[in-house]
Design an enzyme around this catalytic site. Structure first.
Site, PDB file in Angstrom:
ATOM      1  N   LYS A  13      -1.351 -22.708 -25.948  1.00  0.00           N
ATOM      2  CA  LYS A  13      -2.155 -21.838 -26.808  1.00  0.00           C
ATOM      3  C   LYS A  13      -2.117 -22.310 -28.264  1.00  0.00           C
ATOM      4  O   LYS A  13      -3.131 -22.343 -28.942  1.00  0.00           O
ATOM      5  CB  LYS A  13      -1.618 -20.414 -26.690  1.00  0.00           C
ATOM      6  CG  LYS A  13      -2.299 -19.394 -27.543  1.00  0.00           C
ATOM      7  CD  LYS A  13      -1.637 -18.035 -27.392  1.00  0.00           C
ATOM      8  CE  LYS A  13      -0.213 -18.079 -27.917  1.00  0.00           C
ATOM      9  NZ  LYS A  13       0.451 -16.764 -27.915  1.00  0.00           N
ATOM     10  N   ARG A  88      -1.414  -7.339 -27.160  1.00  0.00           N
ATOM     11  CA  ARG A  88      -0.657  -7.588 -25.936  1.00  0.00           C
ATOM     12  C   ARG A  88      -0.851  -6.478 -24.907  1.00  0.00           C
ATOM     13  O   ARG A  88      -0.491  -6.616 -23.760  1.00  0.00           O
ATOM     14  CB  ARG A  88       0.837  -7.696 -26.244  1.00  0.00           C
ATOM     15  CG  ARG A  88       1.239  -8.969 -26.939  1.00  0.00           C
ATOM     16  CD  ARG A  88       2.736  -9.160 -26.853  1.00  0.00           C
ATOM     17  NE  ARG A  88       3.244 -10.067 -27.863  1.00  0.00           N
ATOM     18  CZ  ARG A  88       3.245 -11.392 -27.727  1.00  0.00           C
ATOM     19  NH1 ARG A  88       2.777 -11.950 -26.641  1.00  0.00           N
ATOM     20  NH2 ARG A  88       3.726 -12.161 -28.689  1.00  0.00           N
ATOM     21  N   ARG A 128       9.199 -29.434 -24.279  1.00  0.00           N
ATOM     22  CA  ARG A 128       8.884 -29.195 -25.683  1.00  0.00           C
ATOM     23  C   ARG A 128      10.081 -29.494 -26.585  1.00  0.00           C
ATOM     24  O   ARG A 128      11.168 -29.000 -26.365  1.00  0.00           O
ATOM     25  CB  ARG A 128       8.477 -27.742 -25.860  1.00  0.00           C
ATOM     26  CG  ARG A 128       7.380 -27.586 -26.850  1.00  0.00           C
ATOM     27  CD  ARG A 128       6.377 -26.634 -26.400  1.00  0.00           C
ATOM     28  NE  ARG A 128       6.915 -25.281 -26.585  1.00  0.00           N
ATOM     29  CZ  ARG A 128       6.177 -24.298 -27.037  1.00  0.00           C
ATOM     30  NH1 ARG A 128       4.934 -24.512 -27.393  1.00  0.00           N
ATOM     31  NH2 ARG A 128       6.674 -23.109 -27.147  1.00  0.00           N
ATOM     32  N   ARG A 161      13.931 -26.881 -27.847  1.00  0.00           N
ATOM     33  CA  ARG A 161      13.929 -25.444 -28.113  1.00  0.00           C
ATOM     34  C   ARG A 161      14.990 -24.774 -27.269  1.00  0.00           C
ATOM     35  O   ARG A 161      15.029 -24.933 -26.066  1.00  0.00           O
ATOM     36  CB  ARG A 161      12.562 -24.845 -27.776  1.00  0.00           C
ATOM     37  CG  ARG A 161      11.597 -24.896 -28.932  1.00  0.00           C
ATOM     38  CD  ARG A 161      10.331 -24.215 -28.553  1.00  0.00           C
ATOM     39  NE  ARG A 161      10.589 -22.900 -27.951  1.00  0.00           N
ATOM     40  CZ  ARG A 161       9.711 -21.917 -27.958  1.00  0.00           C
ATOM     41  NH1 ARG A 161       8.550 -22.091 -28.535  1.00  0.00           N
ATOM     42  NH2 ARG A 161       9.981 -20.778 -27.387  1.00  0.00           N
ATOM     43  N   ARG A 172      10.099 -15.264 -18.467  1.00  0.00           N
ATOM     44  CA  ARG A 172       9.041 -15.099 -19.470  1.00  0.00           C
ATOM     45  C   ARG A 172       7.661 -15.232 -18.841  1.00  0.00           C
ATOM     46  O   ARG A 172       6.747 -14.477 -19.146  1.00  0.00           O
ATOM     47  CB  ARG A 172       9.192 -16.151 -20.586  1.00  0.00           C
ATOM     48  CG  ARG A 172      10.217 -15.779 -21.637  1.00  0.00           C
ATOM     49  CD  ARG A 172      10.044 -16.638 -22.874  1.00  0.00           C
ATOM     50  NE  ARG A 172      10.332 -18.037 -22.620  1.00  0.00           N
ATOM     51  CZ  ARG A 172       9.690 -19.061 -23.193  1.00  0.00           C
ATOM     52  NH1 ARG A 172       8.725 -18.833 -24.049  1.00  0.00           N
ATOM     53  NH2 ARG A 172      10.023 -20.294 -22.920  1.00  0.00           N
TER      54      ARG A 172
END
Ligand SMILES: [Zn+2]
Length: 215
Positions: A13, A88, A128, A161, A172
């Protein structure tokens, strides 16, 4: 034009938003960034928000809308906005519609639902790494490095991360999919929901988005 992205973790995103901002000159509003900015500014609103978050509570929809509205006033509505991290829930979506219509005589034009296989999303999320100095985000699976493990921009050593491990990713991802179902239905009923299957490359995904924008 005003755009909302609905995308599970790992769908890219952030990358797609950045590409849209660069090509179409849209403003990008991330509510996560906004909360941090507001708190750091030391404003009355910021103090109120800090108190809520430090108390372990969620910032109310009314406060989020107040903050968003302040930011839109600052940026103006003319260039168009990408909303990131908001709404959300269905209630937030209704409140955002109301704000856009009543205060800015505007509306949300496109809601892009980025669709990606969980296994693929996990591969991306776990690959990532980010630069602690300049904030650039890379992916070991997709990016090329001048020197392996170091930032192409500022040569700092890249870091993984911390919240990205398989287990926390699973949680998640699943919670995202179940929580956003009402939101997807809401925008689908309004006829502005567009499903975009993530391509192997970010350029492929972007192309699909552009085809929809130019229709
Ligand atoms: Zn860097």
């Amino acid at each position: 034009m005003n755009i909302i992205f609905i995308a599970p973790p790992g769908a890219g995103k952030g990358t797609q938003s950045e590409m849209l901002v660069n090509k179409y000159g849209l403003n990008h509003i991330s509510t996560g960034d906004l909360l941090r900015e507001e708190i750091n500014s030391g404003s009355d609103l910021g103090k109120k928000i800090a108190e809520i978050i430090n108390g372990g509570n969620l910032v109310s929809d009314d406060l989020m809308i107040e903050m968003l509205s302040k930011k839109i006033d600052e940026l103006g509505i003319e260039k168009g906005i990408i909303f990131d991290g908001f709404p959300r829930t269905e209630n937030q979506a209704i409140m955002l519609d109301k704000l856009m219509e009543e205060k800015y005589a505007s509306k949300i034009n496109y809601v892009f639902n980025l669709v990606i296989e969980k296994s693929e999303a996990m591969k991306r999320a776990l690959g990532r790494i980010l630069c602690p100095s300049c904030g650039k985000i890379y992916n070991v699976y997709f990016d090329k490095f001048d020197v392996d493990g170091y930032c192409n921009v500022c040569n700092s050593k890249l870091e993984k991360r911390l919240d990205d491990n398989e287990e926390s990713f699973n949680v998640r991802f699943d919670s995202f999919i179940s929580k956003t179902k009402p939101l997807i239905d809401f925008y689908s009923n309004k006829g502005i929901l567009y499903e975009v299957k993530c391509g192997d490359k970010k350029e492929e995904t972007f192309e699909k988005i552009e085809v929809l924008l130019n229709k």
